[in-house]
Design an enzyme around this catalytic site. Structure first.
Site, PDB file in Angstrom:
ATOM      1  N   ASN A  18       0.880  -1.167   0.000  1.00  0.00           N
ATOM      2  CA  ASN A  18       0.000   0.000   0.000  1.00  0.00           C
ATOM      3  C   ASN A  18       0.917   1.217   0.000  1.00  0.00           C
ATOM      4  O   ASN A  18       1.533   1.528   1.014  1.00  0.00           O
ATOM      5  CB  ASN A  18      -0.901  -0.012   1.246  1.00  0.00           C
ATOM      6  CG  ASN A  18      -1.739   1.250   1.362  1.00  0.00           C
ATOM      7  OD1 ASN A  18      -1.785   2.057   0.427  1.00  0.00           O
ATOM      8  ND2 ASN A  18      -2.399   1.414   2.492  1.00  0.00           N
ATOM      9  N   TRP A  19       0.987   1.866  -1.146  1.00  0.00           N
ATOM     10  CA  TRP A  19       1.920   2.998  -1.273  1.00  0.00           C
ATOM     11  C   TRP A  19       1.427   4.240  -0.546  1.00  0.00           C
ATOM     12  O   TRP A  19       2.164   5.196  -0.381  1.00  0.00           O
ATOM     13  CB  TRP A  19       2.128   3.318  -2.754  1.00  0.00           C
ATOM     14  CG  TRP A  19       2.993   2.336  -3.489  1.00  0.00           C
ATOM     15  CD1 TRP A  19       3.391   1.090  -3.070  1.00  0.00           C
ATOM     16  CD2 TRP A  19       3.578   2.516  -4.783  1.00  0.00           C
ATOM     17  NE1 TRP A  19       4.172   0.500  -4.021  1.00  0.00           N
ATOM     18  CE2 TRP A  19       4.304   1.351  -5.082  1.00  0.00           C
ATOM     19  CE3 TRP A  19       3.540   3.542  -5.722  1.00  0.00           C
ATOM     20  CZ2 TRP A  19       5.007   1.193  -6.284  1.00  0.00           C
ATOM     21  CZ3 TRP A  19       4.231   3.390  -6.917  1.00  0.00           C
ATOM     22  CH2 TRP A  19       4.957   2.222  -7.185  1.00  0.00           C
ATOM     23  N   LYS A  20       0.131   4.256  -0.198  1.00  0.00           N
ATOM     24  CA  LYS A  20      -0.475   5.434   0.447  1.00  0.00           C
ATOM     25  C   LYS A  20      -0.271   6.662  -0.459  1.00  0.00           C
ATOM     26  O   LYS A  20      -0.297   6.511  -1.683  1.00  0.00           O
ATOM     27  CB  LYS A  20       0.082   5.600   1.863  1.00  0.00           C
ATOM     28  CG  LYS A  20      -0.061   4.291   2.658  1.00  0.00           C
ATOM     29  CD  LYS A  20       0.093   4.411   4.137  1.00  0.00           C
ATOM     30  CE  LYS A  20      -0.131   3.048   4.785  1.00  0.00           C
ATOM     31  NZ  LYS A  20      -0.121   3.081   6.232  1.00  0.00           N
ATOM     32  N   HIS A 103      -9.491   1.144   4.709  1.00  0.00           N
ATOM     33  CA  HIS A 103      -8.230   1.305   5.451  1.00  0.00           C
ATOM     34  C   HIS A 103      -8.470   2.255   6.622  1.00  0.00           C
ATOM     35  O   HIS A 103      -9.260   3.200   6.515  1.00  0.00           O
ATOM     36  CB  HIS A 103      -7.143   1.859   4.519  1.00  0.00           C
ATOM     37  CG  HIS A 103      -5.786   1.804   5.140  1.00  0.00           C
ATOM     38  ND1 HIS A 103      -5.377   2.726   6.076  1.00  0.00           N
ATOM     39  CD2 HIS A 103      -4.767   0.920   5.002  1.00  0.00           C
ATOM     40  CE1 HIS A 103      -4.140   2.412   6.466  1.00  0.00           C
ATOM     41  NE2 HIS A 103      -3.758   1.323   5.833  1.00  0.00           N
ATOM     42  N   GLU A 105      -6.854   4.633   7.726  1.00  0.00           N
ATOM     43  CA  GLU A 105      -6.604   6.054   7.422  1.00  0.00           C
ATOM     44  C   GLU A 105      -7.798   6.665   6.684  1.00  0.00           C
ATOM     45  O   GLU A 105      -8.122   7.841   6.886  1.00  0.00           O
ATOM     46  CB  GLU A 105      -5.303   6.194   6.609  1.00  0.00           C
ATOM     47  CG  GLU A 105      -4.085   5.913   7.481  1.00  0.00           C
ATOM     48  CD  GLU A 105      -2.895   5.315   6.753  1.00  0.00           C
ATOM     49  OE1 GLU A 105      -2.848   5.359   5.510  1.00  0.00           O
ATOM     50  OE2 GLU A 105      -2.006   4.776   7.450  1.00  0.00           O
ATOM     51  N   GLU A 175      -5.319  -5.076  10.407  1.00  0.00           N
ATOM     52  CA  GLU A 175      -4.274  -4.091  10.686  1.00  0.00           C
ATOM     53  C   GLU A 175      -4.564  -3.391  12.010  1.00  0.00           C
ATOM     54  O   GLU A 175      -5.407  -2.467  12.049  1.00  0.00           O
ATOM     55  CB  GLU A 175      -4.236  -3.034   9.583  1.00  0.00           C
ATOM     56  CG  GLU A 175      -3.955  -3.596   8.214  1.00  0.00           C
ATOM     57  CD  GLU A 175      -3.370  -2.532   7.298  1.00  0.00           C
ATOM     58  OE1 GLU A 175      -2.328  -2.819   6.694  1.00  0.00           O
ATOM     59  OE2 GLU A 175      -3.913  -1.430   7.210  1.00  0.00           O
ATOM     60  N   GLY A 181       2.669   2.040  10.765  1.00  0.00           N
ATOM     61  CA  GLY A 181       3.650   3.107  10.609  1.00  0.00           C
ATOM     62  C   GLY A 181       4.373   3.476  11.896  1.00  0.00           C
ATOM     63  O   GLY A 181       5.043   4.500  11.974  1.00  0.00           O
ATOM     64  N   SER A 221       3.524  -2.348  10.179  1.00  0.00           N
ATOM     65  CA  SER A 221       4.976  -2.400  10.370  1.00  0.00           C
ATOM     66  C   SER A 221       5.592  -3.741   9.979  1.00  0.00           C
ATOM     67  O   SER A 221       6.574  -4.182  10.578  1.00  0.00           O
ATOM     68  CB  SER A 221       5.345  -2.036  11.814  1.00  0.00           C
ATOM     69  OG  SER A 221       4.947  -0.706  12.110  1.00  0.00           O
ATOM     70  N   GLY A 242       2.895  -1.282   4.193  1.00  0.00           N
ATOM     71  CA  GLY A 242       2.959   0.136   3.878  1.00  0.00           C
ATOM     72  C   GLY A 242       4.378   0.557   3.550  1.00  0.00           C
ATOM     73  O   GLY A 242       4.886   0.333   2.450  1.00  0.00           O
ATOM     74  N   GLY A 243       5.054   1.161   4.527  1.00  0.00           N
ATOM     75  CA  GLY A 243       6.381   1.740   4.323  1.00  0.00           C
ATOM     76  C   GLY A 243       7.369   0.835   3.604  1.00  0.00           C
ATOM     77  O   GLY A 243       8.066   1.278   2.669  1.00  0.00           O
TER      78      GLY A 243
HETATM   79  O1  LIG Z   1      -1.788  -0.637   4.557  1.00  0.00           O
HETATM   80  C1  LIG Z   1      -0.723  -0.785   5.154  1.00  0.00           C
HETATM   81  C2  LIG Z   1      -0.641  -0.494   6.549  1.00  0.00           C
HETATM   82  O2  LIG Z   1      -1.257   0.695   6.886  1.00  0.00           O
HETATM   83  C3  LIG Z   1       0.674  -0.739   7.189  1.00  0.00           C
HETATM   84  O3  LIG Z   1       1.561   0.325   7.007  1.00  0.00           O
HETATM   85  P1  LIG Z   1       3.074   0.151   7.566  1.00  0.00           P
HETATM   86  O4  LIG Z   1       3.575  -1.137   6.992  1.00  0.00           O
HETATM   87  O5  LIG Z   1       3.795   1.349   7.076  1.00  0.00           O
HETATM   88  O6  LIG Z   1       2.948   0.078   9.064  1.00  0.00           O
END
Ligand SMILES: O=C[C@H](O)COP(=O)(O)O
Length: 257
Positions: A18-20, A103, A105, A175, A181, A221, A242-243
């Site tokens: 997920n690149w956000k 999600h 967010e 999640e 994050g 994470s 994510g990251g």
């Molecule tokens: O969609 C992915 C998640 O929000 C996890 O993000 P993260 O791997 O940066 O903690």
């Protein structure tokens, strides 16, 4: 309830990035070119969920590889006066195969509710897009001991009106919000416990066959270091990342075995 992974029923691992809100279209193209050889895999399905504006560049860059492109959100109508929204048929027209829905967010910053998530899930299935349905508790909910009740409720509402045949093809991403994050990955036991509870909930709502077929990811994470133990759990079928999905480490997460 926890089930042992039965070889005959083994679900294929699915690892989604997920690149956000990261990467311009030209940066997306360059990143996919860089990661393409690293995420080649026969054992995992690989999905890159990218910002809507990046989708054409991502589809072009991923052509001929094992990478499927997903969206990070979509609206539940096909067209109309919904300024700024993206319709499901716009995504399928480009070749999008997956969409992240609900999600945390989106729920926190864009007022998404279980009910709007449900409308989007139904619409995604109508258009042949596989939803990656997100759920997960806050730290306060975990400390109050209501995690499983809360997540079960999210899932039950998200899947209202979804048939068993559709549900079998869906992906659920558990999640915990406190792990997103933050670098605080849930323990393997915590992640497995909730993913098993989600599978049991699907068995209650549908049946055992649906529960055995649906794929459940852990997200929060995830790193190259934590992925192998997490993904080896009987009820965890991969990750929503994510990251780390923006880095070469994503290749190690996909090829965690
Ligand atoms: O969609 C992915 C998640 O929000 C996890 O993000 P993260 O791997 O940066 O903690």
């Amino acid at each position: 309830m926890s089930r042992k992974k039965d070889i005959s029923l083994m679900r294929k691992t699915i690892v989604a990035g997920n690149w956000k809100m990261n990467k311009t279209p030209s940066e997306a193209k360059a990143l996919i070119e860089e990661l393409k050889p690293l995420v080649a895999s026969e054992t995992s399905d690989v999905v890159f969920c990218v910002p809507a504006i990046d989708i054409p560049a991502a589809i072009e860059a991923a052509a001929g590889s094992n990478i499927a492109i997903g969206a990070e959100n979509m609206y539940f109508e096909e067209s109309g006066a919904y300024t700024g929204e993206i319709a499901p048929n716009m995504l399928t027209d480009l070749g999008v195969k997956y969409v992240i829905l609900g999600h945390s967010e989106r729920r926190e910053y864009f007022a998404e509710t279980d009910e709007t998530v449900n409308k989007k899930v139904l619409k995604a299935f109508e258009h042949g897009i596989t939803p990656i349905v997100c759920c997960g508790e806050t730290l306060a909910q975990r400390e109050q001991g209501v995690t499983i009740d809360f997540v079960r409720q999210q899932i039950k509402i998200a899947f209202q009106g979804v048939s068993a045949d559709q549900a079998k093809t869906a992906v659920i991403a558990y999640e915990p919000i406190w792990a997103i994050g933050t670098g605080k990955v849930a323990t393997t036991e915590q992640a497995q416990e909730v993913c098993a509870a989600i599978r049991a909930c699907i068995a209650e709502v549908y049946d055992e066959a649906t529960a055995e077929a649906i794929r459940i990811q852990y997200g929060g994470s995830v790193s190259a270091a934590s992925a192998p133990e997490l993904f080896a759990q009987p009820d965890i079928d991969g990750g929503l990342v994510g990251g780390a999905s923006l880095k070469p480490d994503f290749g190690k997460i996909v090829n965690y075995k």
